[in-house]
Design a protein around this motif. Sequence first.
Motif, PDB file in Angstrom:
ATOM      1  N   VAL A 245     -62.927  -3.340  30.355  1.00 44.82           N
ATOM      2  CA  VAL A 245     -63.899  -2.651  31.201  1.00 44.82           C
ATOM      3  C   VAL A 245     -64.952  -3.626  31.717  1.00 44.82           C
ATOM      4  N   LEU A 246     -65.418  -4.526  30.851  1.00 44.31           N
ATOM      5  CA  LEU A 246     -66.427  -5.504  31.283  1.00 44.31           C
ATOM      6  C   LEU A 246     -65.873  -6.434  32.363  1.00 44.31           C
ATOM      7  N   VAL A 247     -64.632  -6.864  32.209  1.00 42.50           N
ATOM      8  CA  VAL A 247     -64.006  -7.703  33.239  1.00 42.50           C
ATOM      9  C   VAL A 247     -63.889  -6.922  34.548  1.00 42.50           C
ATOM     10  N   ALA A 248     -63.509  -5.649  34.458  1.00 37.48           N
ATOM     11  CA  ALA A 248     -63.395  -4.824  35.657  1.00 37.48           C
ATOM     12  C   ALA A 248     -64.751  -4.623  36.319  1.00 37.48           C
ATOM     13  N   VAL A 249     -65.812  -4.469  35.518  1.00 39.15           N
ATOM     14  CA  VAL A 249     -67.160  -4.293  36.076  1.00 39.15           C
ATOM     15  C   VAL A 249     -67.597  -5.547  36.824  1.00 39.15           C
ATOM     16  N   VAL A 250     -67.378  -6.709  36.218  1.00 39.76           N
ATOM     17  CA  VAL A 250     -67.739  -7.974  36.883  1.00 39.76           C
ATOM     18  C   VAL A 250     -66.951  -8.134  38.178  1.00 39.76           C
ATOM     19  N   GLY A 251     -65.653  -7.811  38.128  1.00 41.55           N
ATOM     20  CA  GLY A 251     -64.831  -7.903  39.333  1.00 41.55           C
ATOM     21  C   GLY A 251     -65.294  -6.953  40.422  1.00 41.55           C
TER      22      GLY A 251
END
Length: 276
Positions: A245-251
Amino acid sequence: MGSFKGHALPGSLFLLVGVWHIWSAVVRYVANPKTFRVRVWNPVPGFDGRLKYLELYLIAIGAFIDMCIELLYSTHLKFFVNGVLNPSHMNDFEHSGMLLMFFIFGLVALLSEKTRLVPLPEGVLCFIAATAFCAEYLLFYFHSTTHKGLEGYYHLLLVLLIGLCIMSTLTGALLPTSFPVDLCSGIAITLQGLWFYQTAFTLYGPMMPEGCQIKESMVSCHSKDSEVRGELLANFQLFSLVLGVLVAVVGSYAFAASRYRHSELGSLHDVQDGLD
């Protein structure tokens, strides 16, 4: 004892709302950081305003349908036995109460936005949403269905995620201009939806840990070591979901900034670089 569908349906609702909340918060912030305000729900743009209240309709109608399934279908309308609530369906009554709170939130928010009956400020709507999450928290913490062993551990992690939803929603009412708080709220809701799905696939689907099985409507493990391995697997699954989820948020932030970036966003970053 739960079921795959009983976890997948609410998981879908939380996941859809959470992902939309994250994206909307990111877009509103990068578009104009100085005017950013916390929103407990986010309108859908375009389509001549016909889908503006889609999120609220999804919450209200989804909660109502799920409540009817729990209260009418699951109980087979056998509400009372010998003059008291049917003890065989106490968990269905409890789930119905939780869903009723989310239905009330969606209905009140719609009335507040579309009529002049209850024109509530955003902070009050945050408190109402937090109340619904509190009802969910109390349900799973004091559930009449005793969750033990591996099943209890998965529900304990769910309770922690619900607690995060409560705190982030309440903080949104107290800090109405905080982008991190609004983003945290969307992340917490998304993780709750994903964990409902993870619980469904692990305990009631094809991902049951080795050495554990469903026996007599309960998740039981052959040995303590098997149960511990299952709990460690749950920790790894939650860590993987948080990381994803954190990677998706940054993306999503990078993508939104490239398309909707306001000049104020660049100046804020320049000021921060100067302070550093």
